[in-house]
Design an enzyme around this catalytic site. Structure first.
Site, mmCIF file in Angstrom:
data_model
loop_
_atom_site.group_PDB
_atom_site.id
_atom_site.type_symbol
_atom_site.label_atom_id
_atom_site.label_comp_id
_atom_site.label_asym_id
_atom_site.label_seq_id
_atom_site.Cartn_x
_atom_site.Cartn_y
_atom_site.Cartn_z
ATOM 1 N N TRP A 1 -2.806 -2.681 -1.713
ATOM 2 C CA TRP A 1 -2.458 -4.091 -1.914
ATOM 3 C C TRP A 1 -3.266 -4.846 -0.867
ATOM 4 O O TRP A 1 -2.991 -4.772 0.323
ATOM 5 C CB TRP A 1 -0.960 -4.302 -1.709
ATOM 6 N N LYS B 1 6.186 -4.181 -4.198
ATOM 7 C CA LYS B 1 7.634 -3.974 -4.057
ATOM 8 C C LYS B 1 8.097 -4.134 -2.608
ATOM 9 O O LYS B 1 9.073 -4.812 -2.345
ATOM 10 C CB LYS B 1 7.965 -2.561 -4.563
ATOM 11 N N ARG C 1 3.841 -0.375 -4.829
ATOM 12 C CA ARG C 1 3.563 -0.908 -3.493
ATOM 13 C C ARG C 1 2.231 -1.653 -3.431
ATOM 14 O O ARG C 1 1.902 -2.270 -2.408
ATOM 15 C CB ARG C 1 3.548 0.227 -2.467
ATOM 16 N N ASN D 1 -1.406 2.323 5.697
ATOM 17 C CA ASN D 1 -0.526 1.288 5.166
ATOM 18 C C ASN D 1 -0.084 0.431 6.341
ATOM 19 O O ASN D 1 0.435 0.964 7.316
ATOM 20 C CB ASN D 1 0.683 1.937 4.484
ATOM 21 N N GLY D 2 -0.313 -0.866 6.278
ATOM 22 C CA GLY D 2 0.069 -1.762 7.377
ATOM 23 C C GLY D 2 -1.058 -2.723 7.669
ATOM 24 O O GLY D 2 -1.957 -2.918 6.843
ATOM 25 N N CYS E 1 0.849 -1.190 0.000
ATOM 26 C CA CYS E 1 0.000 0.000 0.000
ATOM 27 C C CYS E 1 0.888 1.244 0.000
ATOM 28 O O CYS E 1 1.935 1.287 0.643
ATOM 29 C CB CYS E 1 -0.940 0.101 1.183
ATOM 30 N N LYS F 1 13.401 -14.247 -11.049
ATOM 31 C CA LYS F 1 13.043 -13.138 -11.952
ATOM 32 C C LYS F 1 12.046 -13.615 -12.996
ATOM 33 O O LYS F 1 11.058 -12.964 -13.276
ATOM 34 C CB LYS F 1 14.331 -12.628 -12.610
ATOM 35 N N HIS G 1 19.734 -36.262 -8.938
ATOM 36 C CA HIS G 1 19.127 -36.803 -7.708
ATOM 37 C C HIS G 1 17.615 -36.614 -7.697
ATOM 38 O O HIS G 1 16.998 -36.653 -6.648
ATOM 39 C CB HIS G 1 19.782 -36.163 -6.480
ATOM 40 N N GLU H 1 18.489 -16.632 -8.659
ATOM 41 C CA GLU H 1 17.979 -15.284 -8.929
ATOM 42 C C GLU H 1 17.320 -15.217 -10.319
ATOM 43 O O GLU H 1 16.257 -14.622 -10.480
ATOM 44 C CB GLU H 1 19.125 -14.264 -8.785
ATOM 45 N N GLU I 1 8.535 -14.258 -11.453
ATOM 46 C CA GLU I 1 7.736 -13.127 -10.973
ATOM 47 C C GLU I 1 7.222 -12.219 -12.086
ATOM 48 O O GLU I 1 6.139 -11.662 -11.948
ATOM 49 C CB GLU I 1 8.448 -12.338 -9.868
HETATM 50 O O1 M6R Z 1 13.170 -4.581 -0.003
HETATM 51 P P1 M6R Z 1 13.778 -5.925 0.186
HETATM 52 O O2 M6R Z 1 15.112 -6.048 -0.464
HETATM 53 O O3 M6R Z 1 13.829 -6.348 1.640
HETATM 54 O O4 M6R Z 1 12.799 -6.935 -0.551
HETATM 55 C C1 M6R Z 1 13.001 -8.319 -0.489
HETATM 56 C C2 M6R Z 1 12.151 -9.044 -1.494
HETATM 57 O O5 M6R Z 1 10.788 -8.807 -1.250
HETATM 58 C C3 M6R Z 1 12.471 -8.644 -2.928
HETATM 59 O O6 M6R Z 1 13.822 -8.816 -3.240
HETATM 60 C C4 M6R Z 1 11.616 -9.464 -3.920
HETATM 61 O O7 M6R Z 1 12.017 -10.798 -3.895
HETATM 62 C C5 M6R Z 1 11.742 -8.875 -5.330
HETATM 63 N N1 M6R Z 1 10.441 -8.702 -5.893
HETATM 64 C C6 M6R Z 1 12.486 -9.738 -6.271
HETATM 65 O O8 M6R Z 1 12.583 -9.183 -7.534
#
Ligand code: M6R
Length: 614
Positions: free
Chosen positions: A74, A609, A27, A100-101, A2, A493, A512, A489, A496
């Protein structure tokens, strides 16, 4: 999760609020709303979906006030809908709130208010807040003063359990916005005859560079020409203002189609800025911001690196670097696991928390747990003044600039770079690694920006590969050592932003079990940057080729003749920092696959985010 914005001044609030919401959409983006005050009346417009829907709402014209609050959501409690979107008002339409929260005890509060004659329109946790403010305000029989309003807000907030950044306006007090926060971010931008509120600095950076970073349990009463701060007992105090050096254009798309593509291309600059003046060849690394000593490092029996998602993947590379250079046992953990598994921590443990946003709820909780067990804590973050940086004993910043796209790119490479410099710094203090080799590593770090540029020169080749594989249902990423960290990683990517199922495996682990999934036509991405492991990884790739897989190889090695479908050469560098180069083709691959599928790259479904809830 949010985003909230607020404005008070002489301009129409609506435009400024919508601009702010657009930049906070990362957000959360399932509904949005605005409330402004005009002629002692609160006007409110809310819409399901993106901020663009709100902007296009036929009702938006009715918002003419010069004071207002706004929210992009969100969903946590209650599905995405107009009713559940913020702002929320009390039953008498006197108080409007954006939040927000999460209010954890909202069910109890809702029952208490219902028992006292209040009713609710939404399923949200937030709707209790304006009604609680009204409850305390109307039960105070004194004259209607600002102090009575502020006291009612304080009483309401002291009933809340959970996390919140709140903006509250009232039709009875059309010249102020009251804000308070706990465990959710909120900044106040100071203008000239106008003031701004936002969940993060970039949202209002085009209007001001002077910011107050609100602390937990701190209240502010914001007028157009002054801001008064109060502690949790409503004792007034002065607060230091911070000048933020970021360029406003760093938070804009700057001609790129998407933030993600812009941020991928900003990596040479982000790495340059992160290196900054932290070292020069022939001189020891320096971190002015931390006073860690040789004897402290010698006393350590363990380092933990704790983080979530991409930041955790950066931590995996950090572990390899610290263990190699310093020989201190280093464990990496996912924050949401770490916080509940009773980790073995004491004053001989250094806990490093990696977080781009500095607001991730699980990482913050893990930090608090580590402190309570006597460990020293060190934050690696990109956001100045974020909660994690304020609570950690030490903070070192990546200087990647604002990262807006939900998928993290330049933050990851900057985190790996900063962890490498930290590892060198520790090794220099400890004398644990040959000086000449540390100098070579430093030189490799200094060469990274130009090497990243040459990887980016291959964008067209990666795009061509993306064109061929974007219809795939599954993909596999294989590597060994730090190449495996990059595989993880790359796989995250892809998942997501392209919604393609993918798995990352340590190449030697394939036989395995997971090799059973390899069949004709499946795409396997192999990363090979470690000279000592070339033959081993190639053997594993041959095993999948034999079973019909198409292979896309990213390498900085001279590979023997082979039958790979595609091979992309990247510049050679020290294997400890090679993830900073090898991840870039994977970022671009996910980006172009997502574009080919016509998806919203910057705002993938179900994600936000900053994950400020558990
Ligand atoms: O703000 P942060 O680095 O703590 O966020 C951690 C994860 O939420 C963040 O890296 C998330 O995995 C990304 N969307 C990946 O692209």
């Amino acid at each position: 999760m949010c985003g909230i914005v607020g404005y008070i001044g002489n301009q129409k609030a609506k435009e400024i609020l919508i601009n702010g919401l657009k930049s906070l959409e990362y957000r959360g983006y399932d509904s949005a709303g605005i409330a402004t005050i005009e002629n002692n009346k609160i006007d409110m417009v809310k819409e399901k979906g993106r901020v663009a829907n709100l902007e296009a709402s036929p009702e938006i014209g009715k918002l003419t006030g010069t004071i207002g609050i706004a929210h992009t959501r969100w969903a946590t409690h209650g599905k995405p809908s107009k009713e559940n979107s913020h702002p929320h008002m009390d039953n008498s339409n006197t108080f409007a709130v954006v939040h927000n929260g999460i209010i954890e005890n909202y069910a109890d509060l809702r029952k208490f208010l219902t028992d006292n004659g209040y009713s609710f329109i939404s399923q949200t946790d937030t709707e209790v807040v304006p009604n609680l403010v009204h409850y305390y305000f109307s039960n105070d029989k004194s004259e209607n003063t600002l102090n009575k309003f502020l006291t009612a807000v304080r009483k309401a907030v002291s009933d809340l359990k959970g996390s919140y950044a709140l903006e509250i306006i009232s039709s009875l007090f059309p010249d102020v916005i009251i804000v308070v926060r706990k465990d959710s971010p909120l900044v106040i931008g100071k203008g000239n005859g106008e003031n701004f509120i936002a969940s993060d600095i970039p949202a209002v950076l085009r209007y001001t560079k002077d910011f107050y970073l609100l602390d937990d349990n701190e209240f502010a009463v914001i007028y157009k020409d002054k801001i008064n701060f109060y502690d949790s007992s409503l004792e007034p105090h002065n607060k230091e203002i911070k000048n933020i050096e970021w360029d406003a254009s760093s938070a804009e798309k700057d001609g790129y189609e998407d933030y993600m593509l812009k941020e991928i291309n900003e990596q040479p600059t982000a790495i340059r800025e992160t290196i900054g003046s932290r070292f020069r060849l022939g001189e020891p690394c320096s971190f002015d911001d931390i006073d860690i000593t040789k004897s402290y490092l010698e006393s350590l029996n363990k380092i933990f690196i704790v983080a979530c998602g991409t930041a955790m993947h950066a931590g995996l590379v950090g572990k390899a670097i610290i263990e190699k250079l310093c020989r201190i046992p280093t464990e990496v953990d996912i924050a949401s696991e770490f916080r509940y598994r009773d980790p073995i921590i004491d004053e001989k443990t250094l806990c490093i928390f990696v977080s781009q946003s500095g607001e991730t709820a699980d990482t913050l909780a893990a930090l608090r747990l580590s402190k309570s067990k006597g460990a020293k804590t060190l934050a690696v973050s990109n956001v100045i003044g974020s909660t994690i940086t304020r609570e950690a004993d030490y903070t070192i910043y990546t200087h990647a600039g604002p990262e807006i796209a939900v998928a993290s790119t330049k933050a990851y490479t900057s985190q790996v770079c900063l962890l490498a410099i930290l590892g060198i710094y520790f090794a220099e203090l400890l004398g644990s690694y040959p000086k000449v080799k540390l100098e070579e590593l430093k030189s490799d770090i200094l060469d990274l920006p130009s090497k990243i540029e040459s990887v980016l020169d291959n964008t067209e080749k990666i795009k061509e590969f993306a064109d061929k594989v974007y219809t795939q249902k599954d993909m596999f990423f294989l590597g060994r050592g730090t190449d495996y960290d990059v595989a993880l990683e790359g796989s995250l990517k892809l998942k997501e932003i392209s919604y393609i199922h993918s798995e990352a495996y340590a190449a030697g682990e394939l036989k395995h079990g997971p090799i059973a999934l390899i069949e004709n036509g499946v795409t396997v991405i192999g990363i090979i940057t470690n000279e000592k492991l070339v033959e081993k990884t190639i053997s594993n790739l041959q095993e999948v080729i034999t079973r019909g897989a198409k292979t896309f190889i990213i390498t900085n090695q001279v590979l023997p003749n082979n039958n790979f479908s595609y091979c992309l050469n990247i510049p050679a560098t020290n294997e400890l920092i090679s993830p900073i180069l090898s991840v870039i083709p994977l970022q671009l691959l996910s980006y172009y696959i997502s574009k080919n599928k016509g998806l919203d790259v910057d705002k993938p479904r179900n994600l936000a985010k900053s994950v400020t809830v558990e």
